[in-house]
Design an enzyme around this catalytic site. Structure first.
Site, PDB file in Angstrom:
ATOM      1  N   VAL A  86       1.184  -1.147  -0.112  1.00  0.00           N
ATOM      2  CA  VAL A  86       0.104  -0.572   0.111  1.00  0.00           C
ATOM      3  C   VAL A  86       0.496   1.118   0.174  1.00  0.00           C
ATOM      4  CG1 VAL A  86      -2.019   1.283   1.673  1.00  0.00           C
ATOM      5  CG2 VAL A  86      -1.673  -1.049   1.202  1.00  0.00           C
ATOM      6  N   LYS A  87       0.836   2.204  -0.499  1.00  0.00           N
ATOM      7  CA  LYS A  87       1.162   3.111  -1.563  1.00  0.00           C
ATOM      8  C   LYS A  87       0.647   4.328  -0.614  1.00  0.00           C
ATOM      9  CE  LYS A  87       4.284   5.301  -4.847  1.00  0.00           C
ATOM     10  NZ  LYS A  87       4.567   4.997  -6.651  1.00  0.00           N
TER      11      LYS A  87
END
Length: 218
Positions: A86-87
Site C-alpha cells: 500500500v502506497k
C-alpha cells in the site's frame, strides 16, 4: 539492488519480467489514467492483473489524504493479493496510517519523500519502503542522489529495516548512481532499464565478431 518497473502498462511489465531481472512494480493514479484504466472496479482488477504477471511486490497507491480514508483504502487494496504494497503519501495522517497498516501486517511504501527527516519518520512508523523522488529533486536544482546517500547512511547507522526505493528515475545513470549510493530498490520506466544494455563498444564488438565469423565460413 532490486529492479521495479514504474508503469501500469501490462505489455511493458511482461517485457521487463521476460528479461529476467524484474522484482516488482510501482503504480500510481496518473499511470493508471495514462493506460485508460477508469473506475474503481477496473483499477482493482488491473492491480490483480499486474500481480498475476510479477512474482514480487506491487505498490498500489491510495488517493485519500485523511487517516480513516487511507486505512479503508489500504485494507481494501491489501486484500486484493498478497503481493500488494500500500502506497501512502508522506503527510502527517500518512505516517499514522503507515503505523496502523504495519501493525496489521500490511506492507507499505511511503511515497513523495524529499528529505531525510521524512525518511526517518516513515522508517520509525515501520514502512516497508520509502520512495525518495530523485528526478523531481534534480528538476529544482537539488541533488537527488545526495538524498539517497544521506538516507542510506542514516538507515545504516540507526539499523532501520525500511528499504530505500529510488523513484522518479529519469535515465540509466540514475539507476547506476542509486546502486552506488546504497538504494535497495529502484523503480524506473522500461526505457531507462533497457538503456543499461546499450554501449557502442558492445555493438561494434559484436558486429566485428559476426563479420569475422562470416569470413571464416565463406
Amino acid at each position: 539492488m532490486k529492479f521495479f518497473i514504474d508503469t501500469a502498462n501490462l505489455a511493458q511489465i511482461k517485457e521487463a519480467n521476460d528479461l529476467g531481472i524484474l522484482d516488482g512494480v510501482t503504480t500510481n493514479p496518473s499511470l493508471m489514467a495514462k493506460e485508460g484504466i477508469k473506475g474503481d472496479a477496473a483499477v482493482m482488477q488491473h492491480y490483480i492483473d499486474i500481480c498475476n504477471i510479477v512474482d514480487g511486490d506491487v505498490s498500489a497507491e491510495v488517493i485519500s489524504t485523511d487517516y480513516a480514508g487511507m486505512i479503508a483504502e489500504g485494507e481494501k487494496l491489501a486484500a486484493l493479493h498478497e503481493n500488494i504494497v500500500v502506497k501512502i503519501p508522506m503527510i502527517k495522517d500518512g505516517v499514522k496510517a503507515i503505523k496502523y497498516l504495519t501493525s496489521k501486517g500490511i506492507k507499505t511504501n511511503c511515497t513523495l519523500v524529499f528529505g531525510p527527516g521524512q525518511a526517518i519518520l516513515a522508517a520509525k512508523a515501520g514502512a516497508t519502503y520509502i520512495s525518495p523522488f530523485v528526478g523531481r529533486l534534480d528538476d529544482i536544482s537539488y541533488d537527488g542522489m545526495e538524498l539517497i546517500a544521506q538516507i542510506a547512511q542514516i538507515f545504516a547507522v540507526q539499523g532501520y529495516q525500511t528499504q530505500i526505493l529510488a523513484a522518479s528515475i529519469r535515465n540509466p545513470m540514475h539507476i547506476i548512481k542509486s546502486a552506488q549510493m546504497g538504494a535497495h530498490v529502484i523503480t524506473s520506466p522500461l526505457a531507462s532499464i533497457l538503456a543499461l544494455l546499450k554501449h557502442p563498444l558492445t555493438d561494434s564488438g559484436l558486429a566485428q565478431f559476426l563479420a569475422d565469423h562470416a569470413k571464416s565460413n565463406s
